[in-house]
Design a protein around this motif. Structure first.
Motif, PDB file in Angstrom:
ATOM      1  N   GLU A 219       0.826  -1.205   0.000  1.00 48.74           N
ATOM      2  CA  GLU A 219       0.000   0.000   0.000  1.00 48.74           C
ATOM      3  C   GLU A 219       0.862   1.257   0.000  1.00 48.74           C
ATOM      4  OE1 GLU A 219      -3.621   2.039   2.617  1.00 48.74           O
ATOM      5  OE2 GLU A 219      -2.868   0.046   3.143  1.00 48.74           O
ATOM      6  N   GLU A 220       1.927   1.240   0.805  1.00 51.79           N
ATOM      7  CA  GLU A 220       2.832   2.407   0.862  1.00 51.79           C
ATOM      8  C   GLU A 220       3.514   2.644  -0.450  1.00 51.79           C
ATOM      9  OE1 GLU A 220       3.879   5.586   2.499  1.00 51.79           O
ATOM     10  OE2 GLU A 220       2.865   4.171   3.791  1.00 51.79           O
ATOM     11  N   ASN A 221       3.822   1.574  -1.193  1.00 51.42           N
ATOM     12  CA  ASN A 221       4.452   1.715  -2.506  1.00 51.42           C
ATOM     13  C   ASN A 221       3.573   2.499  -3.463  1.00 51.42           C
ATOM     14  OD1 ASN A 221       6.709   0.276  -1.750  1.00 51.42           O
ATOM     15  ND2 ASN A 221       5.919  -1.681  -2.461  1.00 51.42           N
ATOM     16  N   ASN A 222       2.289   2.183  -3.483  1.00 46.38           N
ATOM     17  CA  ASN A 222       1.353   2.903  -4.347  1.00 46.38           C
ATOM     18  C   ASN A 222       1.320   4.385  -3.991  1.00 46.38           C
ATOM     19  OD1 ASN A 222       0.620   0.521  -5.645  1.00 46.38           O
ATOM     20  ND2 ASN A 222      -1.110   0.134  -4.285  1.00 46.38           N
ATOM     21  N   LYS A 223       1.294   4.666  -2.703  1.00 44.42           N
ATOM     22  CA  LYS A 223       1.263   6.057  -2.242  1.00 44.42           C
ATOM     23  C   LYS A 223       2.537   6.786  -2.648  1.00 44.42           C
ATOM     24  CE  LYS A 223      -1.728   5.155   1.762  1.00 44.42           C
ATOM     25  NZ  LYS A 223      -1.808   5.122   3.248  1.00 44.42           N
ATOM     26  N   ARG A 224       3.663   6.106  -2.519  1.00 41.48           N
ATOM     27  CA  ARG A 224       4.947   6.716  -2.849  1.00 41.48           C
ATOM     28  C   ARG A 224       5.018   7.080  -4.334  1.00 41.48           C
ATOM     29  NH1 ARG A 224       9.931   3.295  -0.716  1.00 41.48           N
ATOM     30  NH2 ARG A 224       8.591   3.459   1.139  1.00 41.48           N
ATOM     31  N   LEU A 225       4.533   6.178  -5.171  1.00 45.01           N
ATOM     32  CA  LEU A 225       4.543   6.417  -6.616  1.00 45.01           C
ATOM     33  C   LEU A 225       3.621   7.590  -6.981  1.00 45.01           C
ATOM     34  CD1 LEU A 225       5.446   5.604  -9.445  1.00 45.01           C
ATOM     35  CD2 LEU A 225       3.650   3.856  -9.454  1.00 45.01           C
ATOM     36  N   ALA A 226       2.398   7.575  -6.443  1.00 43.75           N
ATOM     37  CA  ALA A 226       1.445   8.653  -6.735  1.00 43.75           C
ATOM     38  C   ALA A 226       1.963  10.002  -6.251  1.00 43.75           C
ATOM     39  CB  ALA A 226       0.096   8.330  -6.097  1.00 43.75           C
ATOM     40  N   ASN A 269      -4.540 -12.147  -9.392  1.00 53.30           N
ATOM     41  CA  ASN A 269      -3.290 -12.701  -9.905  1.00 53.30           C
ATOM     42  C   ASN A 269      -2.344 -12.911  -8.724  1.00 53.30           C
ATOM     43  OD1 ASN A 269      -1.879 -10.221  -9.384  1.00 53.30           O
ATOM     44  ND2 ASN A 269      -2.555  -9.398 -11.348  1.00 53.30           N
ATOM     45  N   PRO A 270      -1.230 -13.618  -8.917  1.00 50.79           N
ATOM     46  CA  PRO A 270      -0.369 -13.964  -7.779  1.00 50.79           C
ATOM     47  C   PRO A 270       0.133 -12.783  -6.965  1.00 50.79           C
ATOM     48  CG  PRO A 270       0.195 -15.317  -9.673  1.00 50.79           C
ATOM     49  CD  PRO A 270      -0.800 -14.305 -10.160  1.00 50.79           C
ATOM     50  N   SER A 275      -0.353  -9.531  -1.933  1.00 52.02           N
ATOM     51  CA  SER A 275      -0.668  -8.294  -1.219  1.00 52.02           C
ATOM     52  C   SER A 275      -1.842  -8.503  -0.264  1.00 52.02           C
ATOM     53  CB  SER A 275      -1.001  -7.181  -2.220  1.00 52.02           C
ATOM     54  OG  SER A 275      -1.438  -6.019  -1.560  1.00 52.02           O
ATOM     55  N   THR A 276      -2.842  -9.261  -0.705  1.00 53.34           N
ATOM     56  CA  THR A 276      -3.994  -9.563   0.152  1.00 53.34           C
ATOM     57  C   THR A 276      -3.550 -10.321   1.398  1.00 53.34           C
ATOM     58  OG1 THR A 276      -5.451  -9.664  -1.778  1.00 53.34           O
ATOM     59  CG2 THR A 276      -6.247 -10.715   0.233  1.00 53.34           C
ATOM     60  N   ALA A 277      -2.706 -11.324   1.209  1.00 61.45           N
ATOM     61  CA  ALA A 277      -2.189 -12.096   2.347  1.00 61.45           C
ATOM     62  C   ALA A 277      -1.393 -11.203   3.295  1.00 61.45           C
ATOM     63  CB  ALA A 277      -1.313 -13.244   1.837  1.00 61.45           C
ATOM     64  N   TYR A 278      -0.645 -10.260   2.723  1.00 57.65           N
ATOM     65  CA  TYR A 278       0.123  -9.313   3.528  1.00 57.65           C
ATOM     66  C   TYR A 278      -0.813  -8.446   4.382  1.00 57.65           C
ATOM     67  CZ  TYR A 278       3.171  -5.305   4.554  1.00 57.65           C
ATOM     68  OH  TYR A 278       3.868  -4.298   5.179  1.00 57.65           O
ATOM     69  N   ILE A 303      -1.797 -18.413  -7.566  1.00 55.95           N
ATOM     70  CA  ILE A 303      -2.744 -17.577  -6.818  1.00 55.95           C
ATOM     71  C   ILE A 303      -3.153 -18.277  -5.527  1.00 55.95           C
ATOM     72  CG2 ILE A 303      -5.085 -16.599  -6.824  1.00 55.95           C
ATOM     73  CD1 ILE A 303      -4.757 -16.222  -9.872  1.00 55.95           C
ATOM     74  N   LEU A 304      -3.525 -19.550  -5.641  1.00 62.10           N
ATOM     75  CA  LEU A 304      -4.050 -20.293  -4.490  1.00 62.10           C
ATOM     76  C   LEU A 304      -3.002 -20.517  -3.409  1.00 62.10           C
ATOM     77  CD1 LEU A 304      -6.171 -22.864  -6.505  1.00 62.10           C
ATOM     78  CD2 LEU A 304      -7.069 -21.063  -5.020  1.00 62.10           C
ATOM     79  N   LYS A 305      -1.757 -20.708  -3.803  1.00 64.94           N
ATOM     80  CA  LYS A 305      -0.737 -21.007  -2.796  1.00 64.94           C
ATOM     81  C   LYS A 305      -0.462 -19.814  -1.879  1.00 64.94           C
ATOM     82  CE  LYS A 305       3.769 -19.989  -4.916  1.00 64.94           C
ATOM     83  NZ  LYS A 305       5.041 -20.579  -5.385  1.00 64.94           N
ATOM     84  N   GLU A 306      -0.852 -18.597  -2.309  1.00 58.73           N
ATOM     85  CA  GLU A 306      -0.664 -17.412  -1.477  1.00 58.73           C
ATOM     86  C   GLU A 306      -1.705 -17.315  -0.373  1.00 58.73           C
ATOM     87  OE1 GLU A 306       1.805 -15.440  -1.573  1.00 58.73           O
ATOM     88  OE2 GLU A 306       2.727 -15.919  -3.517  1.00 58.73           O
ATOM     89  N   ILE A 307      -2.915 -17.875  -0.593  1.00 61.95           N
ATOM     90  CA  ILE A 307      -4.019 -17.632   0.340  1.00 61.95           C
ATOM     91  C   ILE A 307      -4.575 -18.895   0.993  1.00 61.95           C
ATOM     92  CG2 ILE A 307      -5.865 -17.736  -1.408  1.00 61.95           C
ATOM     93  CD1 ILE A 307      -5.548 -15.150   1.456  1.00 61.95           C
ATOM     94  N   ILE A 308      -4.555 -20.030   0.308  1.00 60.28           N
ATOM     95  CA  ILE A 308      -5.154 -21.256   0.848  1.00 60.28           C
ATOM     96  C   ILE A 308      -4.532 -21.682   2.174  1.00 60.28           C
ATOM     97  CG2 ILE A 308      -5.526 -23.738   0.438  1.00 60.28           C
ATOM     98  CD1 ILE A 308      -7.395 -21.917  -1.153  1.00 60.28           C
ATOM     99  N   PRO A 309      -3.187 -21.602   2.341  1.00 49.01           N
ATOM    100  CA  PRO A 309      -2.600 -22.041   3.620  1.00 49.01           C
ATOM    101  C   PRO A 309      -3.055 -21.222   4.830  1.00 49.01           C
ATOM    102  CG  PRO A 309      -0.916 -21.879   1.905  1.00 49.01           C
ATOM    103  CD  PRO A 309      -2.147 -21.233   1.357  1.00 49.01           C
ATOM    104  N   LEU A 310      -3.637 -20.059   4.606  1.00 52.06           N
ATOM    105  CA  LEU A 310      -4.071 -19.203   5.714  1.00 52.06           C
ATOM    106  C   LEU A 310      -5.499 -19.499   6.162  1.00 52.06           C
ATOM    107  CD1 LEU A 310      -2.727 -15.772   4.358  1.00 52.06           C
ATOM    108  CD2 LEU A 310      -1.521 -17.468   5.760  1.00 52.06           C
ATOM    109  N   ALA A 311      -6.234 -20.254   5.366  1.00 56.30           N
ATOM    110  CA  ALA A 311      -7.671 -20.432   5.595  1.00 56.30           C
ATOM    111  C   ALA A 311      -7.980 -21.560   6.577  1.00 56.30           C
ATOM    112  CB  ALA A 311      -8.376 -20.690   4.275  1.00 56.30           C
ATOM    113  N   ASP A 312      -9.054 -21.358   7.367  1.00 56.23           N
ATOM    114  CA  ASP A 312      -9.555 -22.372   8.294  1.00 56.23           C
ATOM    115  C   ASP A 312     -10.813 -23.049   7.756  1.00 56.23           C
ATOM    116  OD1 ASP A 312      -7.747 -22.006  10.736  1.00 56.23           O
ATOM    117  OD2 ASP A 312      -8.392 -19.955  10.299  1.00 56.23           O
TER     118      ASP A 312
END
Length: 403
Positions: A219-226, A269-270, A275-278, A303-312
């Motif tokens: 999120e900070e990266n986007n702000k820095r660029l803008a 996308n991955p 970023s969502t997991a972050y 895509i799935l490997k970023e989020i599936i391990p976090l799910a209950d």
């Protein structure tokens, strides 16, 4: 017709129709934005910052979440539905003319929408226009503009590989097609090889190259660029700070309710899912109940490997189909996800997304005070469908605002 000629044909078709509509882009001060992730957020930040600086700003973005009018905005209001219809009425004879007389045929839906946006911005006398690329860059309809003041690539990663290339070099080359003489180029891309490519293109076109250093905070990266882009055109620091804290785009890690906590995020996308997991790490919750659907043709495993391990718990689902909305079968997503599941996690398939959401909400409410989190993600189309559970399309059309 070769692939190169076919893609060039599309751009000529767009330019023909825009000229038929009076070349509404002529004389506009435009910031043109592309990138694999962050282009929507950066475009929104640019819009907010310029508006905070007292400018009248028009934005054309893609995709929309709940209503098509979300693609066209002047300052803090989406285009009025009646005004949209009036411009369409004026365009009908132009579309007919293109169909019968243009060597390129009638324009596509996206091209017409783009022309409506530019016409609206022209009539509203916007000081600045922010254009978000629909797909890629080089052959995107928005790339027919001739004299942007700034061109922006947020960063490069893998997405839409069947259309714009299967390697990072090819993807970067397609996106770098928006770099034009007379503009200043800005990027947050960190890979030296891709930076070198961008620099060489800038030297060839006589374009100043501005590299914005990115950190680990998405999120900070986007702000820095803008902030860097708007600072270069003389925007005050006060306006930059005010704009950075302005309204966020819908379905970008958007909190819909607090008990239980529900977040909707259009990550598709991955790098976006990473970023969502972050962002999940910033929230205080007990169990994560995931509702997920992904468009056909995506890199499902990455895509799935970023989020599936976090799910209950996981509810695999799909969204409404259509020509541009083909959805991966939930069975396929479930099969791929098996290797990423935590031990003991239950997963189910629901062909109707509302049923998947209802199940996730029921699980989150099982234990009083559990502070569970429901996350809807994997696609903007899925996010848009389920966002209507909280914010109807009618409300958006009436209020013409993000919330």
């Amino acid at each position: 017709m070769s692939e190169k000629n076919r893609l060039s044909f599309w751009l000529k078709r767009t330019r023909y129709f825009l000229d038929l509509a009076g070349s509404p882009d002529k004389g506009m001060k435009i910031i043109h934005v592309t990138g694999t992730a962050g282009k929507g957020s950066v475009s929104n930040l640019l819009h907010n910052i310029l508006m905070a600086d007292g400018k009248k700003v028009g934005s054309f973005t893609s995709p929309f979440v709940s209503s098509t009018i979300e693609k066209i905005r002047v300052n803090d209001l989406y285009i009025d539905a009646d005004r949209f219809a009036q411009i369409i009425e004026r365009f009908i004879p132009l579309i007919d003319h293109a169909y019968t007389h243009s060597p390129y045929g009638q324009p596509s839906f996206f091209e017409i929408f783009f022309a409506i946006a530019l016409t609206y911005f022209k009539e509203e006398k916007c000081d600045w226009v922010v254009l978000e690329v629909g797909l890629g860059g080089r052959h995107d309809a928005t790339n027919v503009i001739r004299n942007p003041k700034a061109t922006v690539i947020t960063g490069i990663d893998y997405d839409h590989m069947s259309i714009i290339g299967k390697t990072l070099n090819k993807i970067a080359y397609e996106k770098a097609g928006i770099i034009k003489s007379g503009s200043t180029f800005f990027t947050g891309e960190h890979r030296p090889k891709l930076q070198k490519m961008f620099k060489e293109i800038c030297v060839e076109k006589g374009v100043p190259y501005v590299q914005v250093k990115y950190g680990t905070n998405f999120e900070e990266n986007n702000k820095r660029l803008a902030a860097t882009i708007t600072r270069s055109i003389g925007v005050t620091e006060d306006a930059i700070q005010k704009g950075i804290n302005g309204p966020k785009l819908p379905a970008r890690f958007e909190v819909m309710q607090s008990e239980p906590l529900v977040v909707i995020d259009g990550a598709h996308n991955p790098i976006k899912m990473k970023s969502t997991a972050y962002n999940l790490k910033k929230l205080n919750y007990n169990r994560l109940h995931l509702v997920i659907g992904i468009a056909e043709g995506k890199d499902y495993s990455e895509i799935l490997k970023e989020i599936i391990p976090l799910a209950d718990s996981i509810q695999f689902t799909r969204f409404q189909g259509g020509k541009d909305r083909k959805c991966a079968h939930p069975n396929d997503l479930l099969a791929i996800s098996q290797k990423y599941l935590k031990k003991g996690v239950k997963s189910e398939i629901f062909l109707h997304p509302k049923m998947a959401l209802d199940k996730a909400l029921a699980l989150a409410n099982e234990k009083d005070g559990a502070k569970d989190l429901v996350l809807v993600t994997g696609s903007f189309f899925l996010a848009g469908e389920l966002r209507k559970h909280w914010i109807s399309e009618e409300k958006i059309l009436t209020n013409r605002r993000m919330k």
